[in-house]
Motif scaffolding. Structure first.
Motif, PDB file in Angstrom:
ATOM      1  N   VAL A  77      41.236  37.037  41.382  1.00  0.00           N
ATOM      2  CA  VAL A  77      41.397  36.796  40.243  1.00  0.00           C
ATOM      3  C   VAL A  77      40.265  36.862  39.280  1.00  0.00           C
ATOM      4  O   VAL A  77      39.443  36.927  39.202  1.00  0.00           O
ATOM      5  CB  VAL A  77      41.075  34.872  39.816  1.00  0.00           C
ATOM      6  CG1 VAL A  77      41.492  34.270  38.674  1.00  0.00           C
ATOM      7  CG2 VAL A  77      42.789  34.437  41.276  1.00  0.00           C
ATOM      8  N   LYS A  80      39.766  35.284  31.931  1.00  0.00           N
ATOM      9  CA  LYS A  80      39.816  35.157  30.485  1.00  0.00           C
ATOM     10  C   LYS A  80      38.481  35.790  30.530  1.00  0.00           C
ATOM     11  O   LYS A  80      38.907  37.297  29.014  1.00  0.00           O
ATOM     12  CB  LYS A  80      39.751  34.111  29.946  1.00  0.00           C
ATOM     13  CG  LYS A  80      40.412  34.281  28.848  1.00  0.00           C
ATOM     14  CD  LYS A  80      40.754  32.971  27.903  1.00  0.00           C
ATOM     15  CE  LYS A  80      40.938  32.804  26.546  1.00  0.00           C
ATOM     16  NZ  LYS A  80      41.139  31.365  25.391  1.00  0.00           N
ATOM     17  N   THR A 118      51.026  33.175  43.249  1.00  0.00           N
ATOM     18  CA  THR A 118      50.909  33.197  41.481  1.00  0.00           C
ATOM     19  C   THR A 118      50.340  32.038  41.079  1.00  0.00           C
ATOM     20  O   THR A 118      49.237  33.282  39.819  1.00  0.00           O
ATOM     21  CB  THR A 118      52.421  33.586  41.675  1.00  0.00           C
ATOM     22  OG1 THR A 118      52.818  34.838  42.672  1.00  0.00           O
ATOM     23  CG2 THR A 118      52.539  34.207  40.633  1.00  0.00           C
ATOM     24  N   ASN A 119      50.788  31.154  41.063  1.00  0.00           N
ATOM     25  CA  ASN A 119      50.053  30.289  39.738  1.00  0.00           C
ATOM     26  C   ASN A 119      48.596  30.103  39.981  1.00  0.00           C
ATOM     27  O   ASN A 119      48.310  29.646  38.905  1.00  0.00           O
ATOM     28  CB  ASN A 119      50.782  28.761  40.186  1.00  0.00           C
ATOM     29  CG  ASN A 119      52.401  28.958  39.756  1.00  0.00           C
ATOM     30  OD1 ASN A 119      52.534  28.592  38.397  1.00  0.00           O
ATOM     31  ND2 ASN A 119      53.381  29.304  40.996  1.00  0.00           N
ATOM     32  N   ARG A 121      45.934  32.735  40.279  1.00  0.00           N
ATOM     33  CA  ARG A 121      46.226  33.612  39.236  1.00  0.00           C
ATOM     34  C   ARG A 121      46.319  33.468  37.686  1.00  0.00           C
ATOM     35  O   ARG A 121      45.549  33.925  36.970  1.00  0.00           O
ATOM     36  CB  ARG A 121      47.214  34.896  39.736  1.00  0.00           C
ATOM     37  CG  ARG A 121      45.808  35.715  41.048  1.00  0.00           C
ATOM     38  CD  ARG A 121      47.017  37.197  41.546  1.00  0.00           C
ATOM     39  NE  ARG A 121      48.118  37.380  41.498  1.00  0.00           N
ATOM     40  CZ  ARG A 121      48.835  37.432  42.354  1.00  0.00           C
ATOM     41  NH1 ARG A 121      47.839  36.937  43.495  1.00  0.00           N
ATOM     42  NH2 ARG A 121      50.074  37.635  42.653  1.00  0.00           N
ATOM     43  N   SER A 122      47.581  32.546  37.386  1.00  0.00           N
ATOM     44  CA  SER A 122      47.924  32.691  35.893  1.00  0.00           C
ATOM     45  C   SER A 122      47.008  31.103  35.533  1.00  0.00           C
ATOM     46  O   SER A 122      46.664  31.854  34.789  1.00  0.00           O
ATOM     47  CB  SER A 122      49.429  31.598  36.481  1.00  0.00           C
ATOM     48  OG  SER A 122      49.738  31.553  34.881  1.00  0.00           O
ATOM     49  N   VAL A 123      46.867  30.442  36.609  1.00  0.00           N
ATOM     50  CA  VAL A 123      46.547  29.512  36.168  1.00  0.00           C
ATOM     51  C   VAL A 123      44.712  29.518  35.415  1.00  0.00           C
ATOM     52  O   VAL A 123      43.727  29.193  34.526  1.00  0.00           O
ATOM     53  CB  VAL A 123      46.402  28.141  36.376  1.00  0.00           C
ATOM     54  CG1 VAL A 123      45.283  26.940  36.318  1.00  0.00           C
ATOM     55  CG2 VAL A 123      47.799  27.536  36.548  1.00  0.00           C
ATOM     56  N   GLY A 125      43.104  32.716  35.260  1.00  0.00           N
ATOM     57  CA  GLY A 125      43.204  33.635  34.656  1.00  0.00           C
ATOM     58  C   GLY A 125      43.255  33.271  32.911  1.00  0.00           C
ATOM     59  O   GLY A 125      42.955  34.339  32.139  1.00  0.00           O
ATOM     60  N   SER A 126      44.114  32.051  32.516  1.00  0.00           N
ATOM     61  CA  SER A 126      43.512  31.831  31.218  1.00  0.00           C
ATOM     62  C   SER A 126      42.511  30.551  30.722  1.00  0.00           C
ATOM     63  O   SER A 126      41.818  30.324  29.734  1.00  0.00           O
ATOM     64  CB  SER A 126      44.431  30.877  31.863  1.00  0.00           C
ATOM     65  OG  SER A 126      44.401  29.415  32.051  1.00  0.00           O
TER      66      SER A 126
END
Length: 359
Positions: A77, A80, A118-119, A121-123, A125-126
């Protein structure tokens, strides 16, 4: 040898048994079976004994409706702030609608696993790395909300998603260790400085209180000393008044006692002075007695032999001559000065000031 009719009966019995075996379905607890008629979903069988139409209906899917756990494999991952970390998780889900879970999605477990990865990495990564490492509960809550909303059409519910491990790279871990060490050293220095400041403040407050207490003590001592002097002055004034009354009443003994006392005190003060060894004032007892006798004679002259103050003598008072002395200049001066004052005014005066006698 079986006859033809017997064979037919046996065949019919066997057919009936086969039909019954094909039509009776037992569903275990924690599972649901879907029934398809000619390949189309018709109903769901609950746990227990169920009947279906043999050769027309069949069991489509056997769905496990108990809560199941699914491991989410480790993955890289990018946060940010461009930090690369490895994270894995575990997800818990439960089938609520067996028909939707069976016919809305193929390979349900893989779908849930991929959706969760997937989520993640999304969460993650923010978020910044520091936020990522310190807010794991927030990450879990965000993942659960997003994944559960995504799997809702599939007839399942994701009950929990937990991040098992977040592993930063080795160089980043070393940097974090140095940062943590520097932060702790800074906190230690700050705490030490605060302790020193508090100690200095406490010492200053202690010195201030000590100075205040000392000043109050000195003020109290000065007040009491002034009060003592005031009491002494009052006593002296009262004694003088009493002697004056005695003089007015013609009490010669009181006059002699008062003069002798003052004279003795004056001599004691001169003897205890710092320069007492340098300035010597020889005193003879006879001179003192002569002075007292002269004062007594003066009083008798002033108040009369009977001590009647209302009829004082009008003739000039001749002070008695004291015994000549080689060092008795002071004593002679005292008696002569007193006699001169009395003879000049012709009225009784207070001749009992020892300081005048010494001068």
């Amino acid at each position: 040898m079986l006859a033809g009719s017997d064979i037919v009966v046996i065949a019919l019995v066997a057919f009936v048994v086969l039909v019954l075996f094909a039509g009776i379905k037992t569903v275990p607890q924690g599972y649901r079976y879907t029934v398809e008629r000619f390949g189309r979903y018709t109903r769901t069988l609950d746990p227990g004994l169920n009947l279906i139409v043999p050769f027309i209906e069949r069991v489509g899917s056997r769905m496990n409706v108990m809560e199941q756990v699914l491991d989410i494999p480790r993955q890289e991952v990018i946060t940010k702030d461009n930090a690369s970390v490895a994270a894995d998780a575990v997800a818990f889900y439960q089938v609520l609608n067996p028909a939707q879970a069976a016919y809305q999605i193929a390979n349900l477990e893989q779908a849930v696993q991929n959706l969760t990865m997937t989520n993640i990495r999304s969460v993650m990564g923010s978020m910044d790395l520091d936020e990522l490492l310190s807010n794991r509960d927030i990450i879990n809550e965000r993942l659960l909300r997003v994944v559960d909303e995504a799997v809702h059409p599939w007839g399942i519910k994701v009950t929990r998603i937990e991040i098992k491990d977040i592993q930063p790279p080795a160089d980043l871990v070393a940097s974090m260790a140095r940062q943590m060490k520097a932060e702790r050293e800074k906190r230690a220095q700050i705490l030490e400085a605060e302790g020193s400041r508090n100690a200095q403040i406490l010492r200053a407050e202690g010195a201030k209180q000590a100075a205040v207490l000392q000043a109050e003590g000195e003020r109290e001592a000065a007040f009491r000393e002034a009060e003592a002097r005031e009491r002494l002055a009052e006593a002296e004034a009262k004694a003088t008044q009493m002697v004056s009354v005695a003089i007015a009443a013609g009490d010669v003994n009181a006059i002699n006692y008062f003069v002798a006392q003052k004279y003795t005190e004056a001599m004691a003060a001169i003897g205890t002075a710092n320069n007492a060894k340098i300035v010597l004032m020889p005193m003879e007892a006879s001179a003192l007695i002569g002075s007292l006798g002269g004062i007594g004679a003066l009083a008798r002259e002033v108040f009369g032999e009977g001590g009647d103050a209302a009829a004082p003598a009008t003739r000039r008072v001749t002070p008695p001559r004291s015994k000549p002395s080689t060092t008795g200049g002071t004593t002679g001066g005292m008696t002569g000065g007193t006699g001169a004052s009395a003879s000049s005014t012709g009225v009784p005066i207070n001749p009992f000031d020892p300081t005048r006698t010494e001068r």
